[in-house]
Design an enzyme around this catalytic site. Structure first.
Site, PDB file in Angstrom:
ATOM      1  CG  ASP A  13      -2.049   0.884   1.283  1.00 21.71           C
ATOM      2  OD1 ASP A  13      -1.978   1.813  -0.098  1.00 21.71           O
ATOM      3  OD2 ASP A  13      -2.911   0.822   1.828  1.00 21.71           O
ATOM      4  CG  ASP A 107      -3.622   3.886  -3.051  1.00 22.60           C
ATOM      5  OD1 ASP A 107      -4.459   3.041  -3.009  1.00 22.60           O
ATOM      6  OD2 ASP A 107      -3.601   4.944  -2.106  1.00 22.60           O
ATOM      7  CD  GLU A 108      -5.662  -1.770  -0.609  1.00 24.01           C
ATOM      8  OE1 GLU A 108      -5.748  -2.595   0.277  1.00 24.01           O
ATOM      9  OE2 GLU A 108      -6.586  -1.081  -1.079  1.00 24.01           O
TER      10      GLU A 108
END
Length: 386
Positions: A13, A107-108
């Site tokens: 993350d 974003d993960e």
């Protein structure tokens, strides 16, 4: 099916992603309370630095309130084009390095390292990947490594920012036990409040409640919550494919050169699949328009865009593509539109630069469509020929 002890799942993350990108582009923001989002008081906070969070600021908070909590905060208008660029960069690094990964959001990422412990050692490999991402993107990233997706995600959240944590198989319950119930993924404000009101404050207490009681209290979601509290999660890592798409096209009864009609059809179709995007909680990063002429020649034109699922952005993009594509002024028999480069994401995150009124308008429109059918509410310009 592999046993949990045989699985090795890493969760990566990017730390305060939008803030990190802005700080990378402008180092003077480092260490300052930084807010990313709508520039006016009517806007909302998309992301905030860890320094700003100390003042009680959080994402989705009205910018007016955030500024009141921290008057000295620096406010930067969001730049989805830049965030999408860095997201693609990190995705490319991961894709070139690991066998199987899932892009859970902009974003993960979840990475399935099962079997790699025989060759490199999953802990060492995960650590090296973190360093590689940081070196090639300049962005800080945290990771958790465990026997399933649930534990790896919670582990990541516990060590952010710029942290790393491995939870060996067999330690899942002891790791979760002292944590607050609100740290379990999927526990929202309403469920969290209900549990706290019952005196259930920690995951340990939650895990000891009989499954039947949890089902009576929360229905099927109660069973899911009981399983999470006990560290159980067989959810697979779903391989990420850029070419997943949502599309629609229309073959006209009569070939036409009527641009007003063609534009109305383009609006109707774009609204239709944009609604599908939002229903599936997805964002698109690429739009393609297709035109087939009366002589059956077919042409397409596409463009990569900042991730979004907003009608007004997608409509503008579709119109611009069509205008560039339709230069021959021949009769058209088919018109189509396709969204690709899909990733999980929701409206509030993708449209944070807009006002609260805009967000509420879209939520109201989607609520009407969901209840009465997606064709019950469309733009007037899209009615032509329907």
């Amino acid at each position: 099916m592999l046993l949990s002890k045989d699985r090795h799942i890493a969760h990566f993350d990017l730390d305060a992603f939008f803030v990190s990108v802005e700080t990378l582009r402008n180092p003077k923001f480092r260490g300052k309370p930084l807010l990313v989002g709508g520039g006016s008081d009517r806007g909302v906070v998309a992301a905030c630095s860890y320094e700003a969070r100390k003042f009680g600021i959080h994402s989705a908070m009205p910018m007016k309130i955030a500024r009141r909590l921290c008057p000295e905060a620096i406010v930067v208008r969001s730049d989805m084009e830049a965030y999408s660029k860095y997201s693609h960069l990190v995705t490319a690094v991961i894709k070139d390095t690991v066998p199987v990964f899932e892009k859970a959001s902009i974003d993960e990422f979840y990475i399935d390292l099962t079997g790699m412990d025989k060759f490199f050692g999953c802990l060492q490999f995960t650590d090296q990947l973190k360093k590689k991402i940081n070196k090639e993107s300049g962005l800080p990233i945290s990771w958790g490594l465990a026997s399933n997706k649930l534990i790896s995600k919670v582990a990541t959240n516990e060590v952010k920012p710029n942290g790393q944590l491995e939870i060996p198989f067999g330690n899942e319950k002891s790791f979760l036990a002292p944590l607050s119930v609100i740290k379990i993924p999927g526990v929202g404000k309403e469920t969290g409040y209900k549990l706290l009101k019952m005196g259930v404050e920690t995951v340990k207490v939650l895990s000891e409640i009989p499954m039947e009681m949890m089902e009576n209290l929360l229905g099927k979601s109660g069973i899911d919550l009981w399983r999470k509290a006990n560290g159980i999660d067989e959810t697979p890592v779903v391989p990420y494919h850029e070419q997943k798409s949502i599309s629609t096209e229309s073959t006209f009864q009569t070939d036409t050169i009527d641009t007003h009609f063609l534009h109305s059809q383009l609006v109707r179709m774009t609204e239709e699949i944009a609604f599908q995007l939002r229903q599936q909680s997805k964002l698109t990063g690429c739009v393609t328009v297709k035109v087939r002429y009366s002589n059956f020649e077919t042409f397409t034109k596409q463009i990569t865009i900042p991730y979004t699922n907003a009608d007004h952005v997608l409509l503008q993009t579709a119109k611009e593509l069509f205008n560039k594509l339709y230069e021959r002024r021949l009769l058209i028999r088919l018109l189509g539109i396709r969204f690709t480069h899909l990733i999980p994401g929701n409206y509030q995150i993708s449209l944070f630069e807009d006002t609260q009124e805009m967000i509420k308008l879209y939520q109201a429109i989607d609520s009407v469509k969901k209840r009465f059918g997606e064709k019950t509410l469309i733009r007037a310009v899209g009615i032509g020929g329907v």
